[in-house]
Write an enzyme that holds these catalytic residues in place. Structure first.
Site, PDB file in Angstrom:
ATOM      1  N   HIS A 104      26.834  18.543   9.789  1.00  0.00           N
ATOM      2  CA  HIS A 104      27.503  19.440  10.730  1.00  0.00           C
ATOM      3  C   HIS A 104      29.008  19.179  10.727  1.00  0.00           C
ATOM      4  O   HIS A 104      29.472  18.097  11.089  1.00  0.00           O
ATOM      5  CB  HIS A 104      26.938  19.194  12.134  1.00  0.00           C
ATOM      6  CG  HIS A 104      27.550  20.051  13.192  1.00  0.00           C
ATOM      7  ND1 HIS A 104      27.224  21.367  13.367  1.00  0.00           N
ATOM      8  CD2 HIS A 104      28.473  19.772  14.140  1.00  0.00           C
ATOM      9  CE1 HIS A 104      27.912  21.859  14.384  1.00  0.00           C
ATOM     10  NE2 HIS A 104      28.688  20.915  14.863  1.00  0.00           N
TER      11      HIS A 104
ATOM     12  N   ASP B 129      33.860  18.385  14.794  1.00  0.00           N
ATOM     13  CA  ASP B 129      34.708  19.249  15.603  1.00  0.00           C
ATOM     14  C   ASP B 129      36.143  18.727  15.541  1.00  0.00           C
ATOM     15  O   ASP B 129      36.453  17.820  14.780  1.00  0.00           O
ATOM     16  CB  ASP B 129      34.200  19.295  17.047  1.00  0.00           C
ATOM     17  CG  ASP B 129      34.262  17.928  17.709  1.00  0.00           C
ATOM     18  OD1 ASP B 129      34.892  17.823  18.762  1.00  0.00           O
ATOM     19  OD2 ASP B 129      33.680  16.969  17.168  1.00  0.00           O
TER      20      ASP B 129
ATOM     21  N   GLU C  74      24.767  15.441  12.252  1.00  0.00           N
ATOM     22  CA  GLU C  74      26.213  15.354  12.459  1.00  0.00           C
ATOM     23  C   GLU C  74      26.800  14.254  11.578  1.00  0.00           C
ATOM     24  O   GLU C  74      26.096  13.332  11.152  1.00  0.00           O
ATOM     25  CB  GLU C  74      26.494  15.045  13.925  1.00  0.00           C
ATOM     26  CG  GLU C  74      27.953  15.207  14.331  1.00  0.00           C
ATOM     27  CD  GLU C  74      28.139  14.968  15.825  1.00  0.00           C
ATOM     28  OE1 GLU C  74      29.160  15.426  16.365  1.00  0.00           O
ATOM     29  OE2 GLU C  74      27.278  14.338  16.440  1.00  0.00           O
TER      30      GLU C  74
ATOM     31  N   ASP D  25      18.449  18.642   7.011  1.00  0.00           N
ATOM     32  CA  ASP D  25      19.771  18.694   6.387  1.00  0.00           C
ATOM     33  C   ASP D  25      20.319  20.119   6.432  1.00  0.00           C
ATOM     34  O   ASP D  25      20.428  20.800   5.408  1.00  0.00           O
ATOM     35  CB  ASP D  25      19.696  18.187   4.941  1.00  0.00           C
ATOM     36  CG  ASP D  25      21.072  18.103   4.284  1.00  0.00           C
ATOM     37  OD1 ASP D  25      22.063  17.977   5.028  1.00  0.00           O
ATOM     38  OD2 ASP D  25      21.147  18.162   3.041  1.00  0.00           O
TER      39      ASP D  25
END
Length: 866
Positions: free
Chosen positions: A677, A352, A734, A725
């Site tokens: 991610h 993020d 992540e 995955d």
């Protein structure tokens, strides 16, 4: 110190979590329940063939639905940011708890696009019962999915989220169907051959172990074959029974006796042939660099140059260029403060756009510690300027320190300014006020950025990382070092004055919470670093007075951002100092390593990791890597090969010797994780974007499987199998800076092990004697004795000072200095050191500020001396 669970994590679109939905669901009719269980279940989608227009389908206001051709089409505008910025959906779709549904549709896209197909709760928190990411092309293609409804709901929503594209495109849908009565789809990972090996390879003269999954209970024959298929070694497996971490019956193979370098080896056992691997003496130097290069592409506030990272170039993120609100003047959350701060720069924490001091602190610390280890570890390799191909390369400073400084500058900016309430504390984090979706490049993020309240944990992270930086950067930039030390002192004092300001576990909108209810470990770590840098009694007293100073801090799960006492203990044991009782501190590290060594020996996959009840933690791979750091430190302290061998063997798990038979490091091994991610390494969602860069560590198995995708596919998983995955599995897959930091640390250790052979016995002995020290000088004599059996003909002795100490004048030798490292070379008259003989030289040095301990490592012509 007891390990505490990790609560913070990066949440995907609209923070989906499985919650109790009774208040929303209401009652589902018994006729629906009965029909769903019948042989011919009813269609739950209204008008999914679009034969009579498109009602009750709806679209967001930025598109026009067109069903005139017998299918539902729409022109999707470009320039949107999040997937939910454009939606086509249908409401009031009934679901029955426990029923398994088949969801099918036909779709085409021009040009090719990845969309999101969701069946979800129609209100916040938008819990997703099915989430799929179909790649749609110009050819109409059928897609089929199954899922089991966790709750009964009369009004679920079917949604196609199709926003987030820079350019316009066209979507057509047809034959949308949702029916109960489907067979539950059992996810079965492709684990490949049942012989599990380190797919990167093994050090030629190091330990070589593999695991075989088999039903056999008696020993089996095994063969090692070279690239040509010739059998070069053979033996019998060792049955290990059922491995609790995978529920597999397994055998182990030890082929350490074979030590011939080569490529393309395979192991054969029980009719299965492993994936190929190499035997070599330089397997990990590339990974050391790649794992460190990861941090450049995580940088915020600067353009990532494609010339330096081909395929990963992107505009600067969060610099205030529209649509960014920017990080150059960020206000606090409402009611938190009355000022704004420039908190640009630093590393994006994970997948993020948030930046968190508590995660950033341990990450930058481990990079700087990786560099500092070269001052006392005989096997440490150099970290030169130019190594990582950075914009700063060529400035005379090691690249690893240039990269770490990018984060340190950000941490310093997070400190509350003087004259403000809680001055000297550090703001806990900075991120968007709302969650954003995937994919989303940093420069396209249009959300408001906010500073979150200061916390004691963040303040002590700043104090520890800045105190360490003060001594390490002193030889390169005295002003920067002084700024770090001042910030560290101020932060520590502020934390002492405010010892219990904790981050709120509810502060998780737009970013992770990173909450922590226990900060005694942060106090211990920060005091340790301040003592090592300053030598001052107040910090020594805080270290020795902490209950953690003599506690067992070696959690089987590994240390991490929420459990930091081990960092203080490791540095107190390895960084030279005059700490009273230092021998006991060093012995405690060795004792902790013995625990991990025993765990590794007992584990059929050779992993130094034994979580209670085999409940693997969030980011379990980083816990394993950090346990390898402790084993590495024990090797540095004792020189015993068994600890170095344990690091080598433990790394096998990360590179394929595991239940899933995959490498968790992108680009390393035949089968490797590559869909971690991330909002910008999002190739799985947008083929125009890259996968994570080579050398990126995936989080790994997580028994709690908090994300909807993992819950859909991995419910009931055992230990090592709690991983997938997939980019949407943010709880198992992540990527983060604090996972790549220990990976880089361990890779650097392994790169220094050569071919795995034992280090030769020292052939020299150094006596370093400080005769006197005054305010601006110290007088030292060094004697070098040849303890070997052959003469030394020409010599260079190298050592490193703790900080900014330097040589002013030297006699009976010549000297050069780079940073803290001194190279003293012979003069013509003392060039030869006969066996059993010695040479002596001396120097007057500048002691700089802080303590001036004797160097911990001397090398003569590159070989370590006793």
């Amino acid at each position: 110190m007891q390990h505490r669970s990790l609560h913070r994590k990066d949440l995907p679109v609209r923070r989906p979590v499985l919650i109790a939905l009774a208040a929303v669901a209401g009652l589902v009719s018994t006729s629906l329940t009965a029909a769903a269980a019948s042989a011919d279940p009813p269609e739950q989608i209204v008008n999914g063939t679009f034969t009579s227009g498109h009602a009750p389908w709806w679209g967001t206001s930025n598109i026009t639905l067109d069903s005139s051709g017998g299918q539902l089409c729409a022109d999707i505008p470009g320039g949107t940011v999040n997937p939910w910025d454009v939606i086509i959906g249908q409401d009031n779709v009934p679901l029955v708890a426990g029923e398994t549904y088949s969801y099918t549709f036909t779709a085409s896209a021009t040009p090719d696009k990845v969309g999101k197909a969701l069946i979800q709760l129609p209100v916040d928190p938008w819990t997703q019962f099915l989430a799929a990411n179909p790649l749609m092309t110009g050819t109409a293609t059928g897609y089929s999915y199954t899922f089991t409804a966790p709750v009964s709901l009369p009004n679920a929503q079917v949604a196609f989220q199709i926003g987030g594209s820079a350019s316009p495109w066209r979507l057509c849908l047809d034959d949308v169907s949702l029916k109960g009565g489907a067979e539950p789809e059992v996810y079965e990972p492709d684990t490949g051959p049942r012989v599990r090996v380190n797919q990167v390879g093994y050090l030629t003269r190091g330990p070589k172990n593999a695991t075989v999954v088999t039903e056999a209970t008696a020993a089996l024959p095994w063969q090692l074959k070279n690239a040509g298929g010739d059998v070069v070694a053979s033996g019998d497996t060792t049955p290990r029974g059922v491995d609790a971490s995978s529920a597999q019956n397994v055998h182990s193979i030890d082929f350490s006796a074979y030590a011939v370098a080569g490529t393309g080896y395979t192991l054969v056992a029980d009719g299965e042939t492993s994936r190929p691997f190499d035997l070599a003496g330089n397997l990990y130097s590339g990974l050391r660099d790649d794992a460190l290069k990861f941090f450049y592409t995580q940088r915020s506030g600067v353009e990532i140059l494609d010339s330096l990272r081909p395929g990963y170039g992107r505009p600067a993120g969060h610099v205030g260029v529209a649509p960014n609100k920017g990080d150059t003047s960020v206000p606090c959350q409402p009611g938190v403060c009355d000022y704004s701060l420039d908190v640009s720069g630093g590393w994006y924490d994970a997948g993020d756009h948030g930046k968190y001091v508590v995660n950033g602190g341990i990450s930058v610390f481990q990079l700087v510690n990786e560099f500092e280890r070269g001052k006392w570890a005989a096997t440490a390799q150099a970290f030169p300027d130019g190594q990582l191909n950075l914009p700063e390369s060529g400035n005379g400073v090691p690249d690893i320190l240039d990269e770490a400084r990018w984060q340190l500058e950000f941490l310093l900016k997070m400190q509350v300014p003087a004259g403000k309430p809680l001055a000297g504390m550090a703001h806990h984090k900075i991120h968007d006020a709302e969650w954003t979706g995937l994919p989303l490049l940093p420069h396209l993020d249009d959300k408001q950025r906010e500073l979150h309240p200061p916390s004691t944990a963040a303040t002590l992270n700043l104090a520890a990382a800045a105190a360490q930086a003060a001594r390490v950067y002193a030889p390169y930039d005295a002003a920067f070092a002084a700024r770090n030390l001042a910030a560290a002192r101020t932060a520590y004092a502020a934390a002492v004055a405010h010892p219990a300001i904790l981050a709120s576990p509810a502060d998780g909108t737009g970013g992770g919470t990173y909450d922590d209810v226990e900060v005694s470990d942060e106090f211990y770590w920060a005091a340790s670093e301040l003592y090592l840098t300053t030598g001052e009694s107040q910090y020594q007293a805080a270290v020795t007075g902490s209950p953690l100073h003599t506690a067992d801090v070696w959690s089987s799960n590994g240390f991490g951002w929420q459990s930091l006492a081990a960092l203080g203990r490791l540095d107190l044991a390895t960084v030279p100092s005059a700490l009273p009782g230092r021998a006991a501190v060093r012995a405690s590290v060795v004792s902790g390593a013995e625990e991990y060594l025993a765990a590794l020996a007992a584990h059929p996959y050779g992993v130094p990791y034994q979580p209670a009840n085999n409940a693997y933690d969030w980011g379990s791979n980083s816990g394993i890597a950090n346990n390898l750091v402790v084993l590495s430190a024990a090797y540095d302290i004792t020189g015993q090969d068994r600890f170095a061998d344990a690091v080598t063997q433990g790394a096998d798990y990360l590179f394929g010797r595991n239940a899933l038979n995959m490498s968790y490091v992108t680009g390393y091994g035949e089968a490797n994780a590559h869909n971690q991610h991330s909002r910008w390494y999002a190739h799985q969602l947008n083929p125009e974007l890259p996968n994570p860069p080579k050398g990126t560590l995936a989080g790994g198995p997580n028994s709690s499987i908090q994300d909807p995708l993992a819950q859909q596919k991995l419910t009931g998983c055992v230990g090592q199998f709690c991983y997938i995955d997939e980019i949407d599995s943010w709880s198992t897959n992540e990527l983060t800076i604090n996972w790549n930091a220990p990976l880089a640390w361990v890779a650097a250790f392994l790169a220094g092990q050569g071919d795995g052979a034992s280090a030769p016995a020292p052939a020299c002995k150094v006596t370093y004697t400080k005769h006197s020290q005054w305010n601006d000088g110290f007088n030292t004599q060094i004697t070098v004795k040849n303890t070997g059996s052959t003469a030394v003909n020409g010599w260079t002795l190298r050592w490193s000072f703790l900080g900014a100490q330097s040589i002013d004048d030297i006699w009976s030798a010549s000297a050069t200095q780079s940073g803290a490292t001194v190279s003293a070379a012979n003069l013509p008259f003392n060039k030869v050191i006969a066996p059993g003989k010695s040479v002596t030289f001396g120097f007057v040095g500048d002691p700089a500020s802080g303590p001036n301990p004797n160097p911990a490592l001397f090398t003569l012509n590159g070989a370590a001396c006793s």
